[in-house]
Scaffold this active site. Structure first.
Site, short mmCIF file in Angstrom:
data_model
loop_
_atom_site.label_atom_id
_atom_site.label_comp_id
_atom_site.label_asym_id
_atom_site.label_seq_id
_atom_site.Cartn_x
_atom_site.Cartn_y
_atom_site.Cartn_z
CG ASP A 15 28.18 34.64 103.13
OD1 ASP A 15 27.34 34.17 102.34
OD2 ASP A 15 28.63 34.00 104.10
CG ASP A 17 23.46 30.76 105.62
OD1 ASP A 17 22.73 30.86 106.61
OD2 ASP A 17 23.03 30.60 104.47
CE LYS A 190 27.81 34.16 98.05
NZ LYS A 190 27.78 34.67 99.45
CG ASP A 213 31.49 31.84 106.04
OD1 ASP A 213 30.70 32.35 105.23
OD2 ASP A 213 31.40 30.66 106.41
#
Length: 323
Positions: A15, A17, A190, A213
């Site tokens: 991922d 960000d 996602k 995260d």
């Protein structure tokens, strides 16, 4: 390196960000960790729900942060959203775009026609994050959706991590349209597995690892795709959220940040940990022992997931810094 987490998988799907960077600020150690994966021969892919940038813009951003990448290594929710449109619409169909010009360009590349107003003949709406999305743009989308247009949301992240903190994400704007139309969008990014499946195939991977995260997107997407995952605490996820995670949002491994990829596999696995004993007496999670606080969190998650007890004893909560 042979016992390192990255060595146990044939690709790493990152991922962006909150995992690799916060806006313009790189996560400390991220460039070195990505480089270590490449030097080990493990393919890397960057999988993002942010639909505001084209792959070449993402590459430029990563390169500027010390992580050179190729456009073939970047997979965005804008690409996934347009893929869904292409599968469902005739060539040349008009698609109302709520998002950036790069999202509109993806629509064009797919052989469809991007528009910005609800003109006669609009067959679909595609919605992605843009800091310039306005009420007027949402109003045009509202009219089209109410008239029966197919609605594709690139992602439904409620928030977007930045160097200043959490900001409204595309999901917040999607929620406004959902309220105004009483319609549910088709979600491309996602936690749907499409992005991870596509990224894994592009790397020729049979056993990839997801690093992210967010439980409700990154980890849930990995679970949906049947892929192991490492959840990191450098972005949105908190200890409390991890302990209370539903089965569809439970990671395989836990670490403070992505640099843990070079650490031993068994040191990162969520489960019973040496030095810690967790009990559920009185209907609360209590821990005795001493050691690393992340090991404590791994042990607490394991017991909570096994028993359904998620309330923390005050001492355990204090050891985790208040969760």
């Amino acid at each position: 390196m042979s016992d390192a987490l990255l060595a146990a998988y044939d690709a790493v799907l990152f991922d962006l960000d909150g995992t690799v960077y916060h806006g313009t600020r790189v996560i400390p150690g991220a460039p070195e960790t990505v480089r270590a994966a490449r030097e080990h021969g493990t393919p890397v892919r960057f999988v993002t729900n942010n639909a505001s940038k084209a792959p070449d813009e993402v590459v430029a951003h990563l390169t500027g942060l010390g992580m050179p990448a190729g456009t073939d290594e970047v997979h965005t929710s804008a690409q996934a959203g347009v893929q869904l449109l292409k599968e469902r619409l005739d060539p040349g169909a008009e698609v109302l775009v709520v998002g950036t010009e790069s999202l509109a360009a993806e629509v064009t590349q797919a052989g469809l026609t991007p528009v910005r107003e609800n003109v006669a003949g609009v067959q679909a709406v595609v919605q992605g994050h843009s800091p310039d999305n306005t009420w007027a743009a949402l109003a045009e989308a509202c009219l089209a959706i109410r008239a029966g247009a197919l609605w594709v949301a690139c992602n439904v992240d409620a928030t977007l991590p930045s160097e200043r903190g959490l900001l409204p994400g595309n999901g917040s704007m999607v929620a406004a349209l959902r309220t105004a139309t009483d319609v549910e969008p088709l979600v491309a990014g996602k936690p749907q597995p499409l992005l991870f499946d596509t990224a894994a195939r592009s790397a020729g991977a049979e056993r990839p690892l997801v690093v992210g995260d967010r439980l409700d997107t990154d980890i849930a997407g990995a679970v949906a795709a049947g892929i192991d995952s490492l959840v990191v605490l450098s972005g949105v996820a908190t200890p409390k959220q991890l302990i209370e995670a539903i089965p569809a949002e439970r990671a395989t491994y836990l670490a403070r940040d992505l640099t843990a990829l070079t650490e031993a596999v068994e040191d990162l696995r969520i489960g019973p940990r040496p030095g810690w004993t967790v009990t559920t007496e009185g209907g609360v999670l209590a821990a005795t022992g001493d050691g690393d606080e992340l090991d404590l969190l791994r042990a607490l998650c394991h017991t909570a997931w096994e028993t359904g007890v998620t309330e923390l004893h005050g001492d355990a909560e204090a050891r985790l810094g208040g969760s």
